[in-house]
Every structure is written in structure tokens, then in C-alpha cells.
Design an enzyme around this catalytic site. Sequence first.
Site, PDB file in Angstrom:
ATOM      1  N   ARG A  39     -81.418  -8.946 -55.314  1.00 40.07           N
ATOM      2  CA  ARG A  39     -82.301  -7.776 -55.232  1.00 40.07           C
ATOM      3  C   ARG A  39     -83.263  -8.027 -54.089  1.00 40.07           C
ATOM      4  NH1 ARG A  39     -84.569  -3.771 -58.751  1.00 40.07           N
ATOM      5  NH2 ARG A  39     -86.749  -3.302 -58.317  1.00 40.07           N
ATOM      6  N   GLN A  45     -77.997   0.697 -61.070  1.00 41.36           N
ATOM      7  CA  GLN A  45     -78.760   1.797 -61.661  1.00 41.36           C
ATOM      8  C   GLN A  45     -77.858   3.000 -61.924  1.00 41.36           C
ATOM      9  OE1 GLN A  45     -82.445   1.965 -62.155  1.00 41.36           O
ATOM     10  NE2 GLN A  45     -81.808   3.729 -63.376  1.00 41.36           N
ATOM     11  N   HIS A  87     -78.461   1.414 -54.802  1.00 42.61           N
ATOM     12  CA  HIS A  87     -78.865   0.852 -56.100  1.00 42.61           C
ATOM     13  C   HIS A  87     -77.714   1.075 -57.104  1.00 42.61           C
ATOM     14  CE1 HIS A  87     -81.323  -0.837 -59.063  1.00 42.61           C
ATOM     15  NE2 HIS A  87     -82.352  -0.015 -59.092  1.00 42.61           N
ATOM     16  N   ASP A 136     -88.203   9.780 -58.316  1.00 41.69           N
ATOM     17  CA  ASP A 136     -88.532   8.371 -58.105  1.00 41.69           C
ATOM     18  C   ASP A 136     -89.910   8.331 -57.471  1.00 41.69           C
ATOM     19  OD1 ASP A 136     -88.335   5.610 -57.857  1.00 41.69           O
ATOM     20  OD2 ASP A 136     -86.908   5.658 -56.189  1.00 41.69           O
ATOM     21  N   ARG A 140     -79.809   0.064 -68.599  1.00 42.60           N
ATOM     22  CA  ARG A 140     -79.595  -0.861 -67.483  1.00 42.60           C
ATOM     23  C   ARG A 140     -78.888  -2.123 -67.964  1.00 42.60           C
ATOM     24  NH1 ARG A 140     -82.640  -0.974 -63.101  1.00 42.60           N
ATOM     25  NH2 ARG A 140     -80.883  -2.182 -62.303  1.00 42.60           N
ATOM     26  N   CYS A 195     -86.065   6.393 -62.602  1.00 43.61           N
ATOM     27  CA  CYS A 195     -85.589   5.006 -62.637  1.00 43.61           C
ATOM     28  C   CYS A 195     -86.709   4.009 -62.929  1.00 43.61           C
ATOM     29  CB  CYS A 195     -84.871   4.651 -61.340  1.00 43.61           C
ATOM     30  SG  CYS A 195     -85.839   4.957 -59.849  1.00 43.61           S
TER      31      CYS A 195
END
Length: 340
Positions: free
Chosen positions: A108, A138, A135, A231, A317, A272
Site C-alpha cells: 500500500r 476495495q 484500489h 470519497d 474488506r 470507502c
Amino acid sequence: MNNHFEGQSFLKEIDFTPQELTYLIDFASHLKAMKQQNIPHPYLQGKNIALLFEKTSTRTRSAFTVAAHDLGAHPEFLGKDDIQLGKKESVSDTAKVLGSMFDGIEFRGFDQATVETLAKDSGVPVWNGLTDDWHPTQMIADFMTLKAHFGHLAGLTLTYVGDGRNNMANSLLVTSAMLGVNIHIGAPADLQPAATVVALAQQYADVSGSEILITADPTQAAANADALYTDVWVSMGEQVDYGARIQALLPFQINADLVAATGKAETIIMHCLPAFHDHQTKTGAALGEKYDLPALEITDDVFNSPQAVVFEEAGNRMPAIKAIMAVTLGNLFIPDCLFA
């Protein structure tokens, strides 16, 4: 029988076919049910997983850690100050070292090239826990959440509003197109997705039947949405004029008016996370007080409404990441007929 996933990395959504993404979504739902029923599933017994984090994380780190333990693997967290990645040792050299000791690597961070190099030179599966471009883990959780609520994906309409150039917008645009979900992106003209990302999505949309709409009109973007998604307005590490960004994106805030603009009573609300829906964070409070706003990208009443699925989405997740690790590293039996 050929395991389509075994030994593969997941660096961006198009690394797998739409059929393979669908399998991951359904397998994630299956693993979630197994966990709820206390059925053990140690597909990665004895494996060791390296978790590389240049960027801080709550959900991704927690999900990889718990998923690894549930699968019987040992996760080892390596933060930006724990190893020499890119500082005193090249990414390529680090990849070769870690690949000789670990069975899989999560990364990440910022640069997509970093995760691509890790995959190329480590010799083990590498999973993108977020970069500035994509991502993908996700996405499995998000579309798993959508499918759980509506029973299907093809033909749904997903609207994303806000910064249309960030990793979430990119990933939602491409993944929706791959899976036959109509995707609307509502963003100011200078914050709309790059032409290359739109062209990539359109290639998949031409096959799946997904309709793509990119507009600077938030009401047009919201029309007929089964899901409204946003987001944060400034990505981690991004250097911008907050005042100008907030002024540009305030019309794209998910609030009661935008929810009403969908024209549907059953629209779900997605995010998210983390979200600046109140002043209960240092950043949210500082920005809210400076610009005289009770919330930024989503209002508190909508965030906490019965239509919001943000915490179910966050919880998903873990099984999503578990599914990704299990299929790429677990030597599972997956019949070819699923991908015909």
C-alpha cells in the site's frame, strides 16, 4: 482443471477477467458466510505474508492481518520506517529479498510502478492494497456489497461524485464497465477521469453493455442511481489549495438533495472511508471550522441514514481480501467451467 488465479498478482482490476472478478466477489461472500458459521478455512496454513505500508491504513491493514490469520498464514507488518524500500535499497532488490522469505506480499503506497516492480521481481503473488492509480481490493468489497443488496450487478447504476481523477474513481469506472454496471462520474471538468482511463473502461463497456456517463452536473450524475458513492476530496499526500478544492466540490456533496435527485427510494450510500461527515476528527474539525461547513464530502444525516451501507462495506474488506489471497496462493480447486 487450471486454477486461473494460482501464483497471480492482483495489481489492478484488469489483471483478471470480468468472469474472474465475479468469482472473487462470490467467493468473498462464501468466505464471509463460513466465518459467520465458525467454519475453519485455513487455505494458507504455514504461509508467511509481508504487509508493506508506505501509507497509513485502518481497513486495509486490519483486513489483511485478520484475513491472513483466518487463512492460517502469518502476516508481518513492515511500515515505511521498518525497511529500506526505495531509500537505501531499490524496490527491485527489496522484492528479491522478500520473495525469498515470504509467500506473498501486500503493498500500500503511492506509485503504481512500485507494486508492479514488486510483482515482477519477487517471484510471489503481490496484492495492491492501494496506490495513487488503483484500489483493486476495495473493488471486490464494494461490488460484493452491491450484489448483497440487489442480488445482481449487471444493469445497476452506480454514481460516484467528487474528485473524479483519484484511485477510487479510476477503479470504480473500470470495474463497473467490466461487470456491466452503469457508471456515472460527477465531477468538475478539471477533476474528471483521465482520457486513458475512460478509454480503457469504454473497451469493457462495449462488451458488457455498461453505460458510462461523465458529467459536471451533479444532479444529472445522480439520476437513477442505485448507489451513490463518494470519497474524501483530497487524497492522502496530495498537495492542493483546500479552499479552492472545497469550493469546486461542494456542489457534489452527498446530501439529502443529491439523494433525492436519484429518483429512487432504495438507493444505497457508499463511501470507502475515512469520511469527513462531522467534526469528530482533527482534520474534519479544522477544515469544517475554517470553511464554516458542518461536513465535507457527505453530510452526517446521510452518512448515518438507514440507506448508508458504509460499515457493511468496510467490514467486507476482510472477506474480499481473504478471497484474493486464498485463490492466488491457496492452490484451490476452481473448475474451468466457471470461466467459460
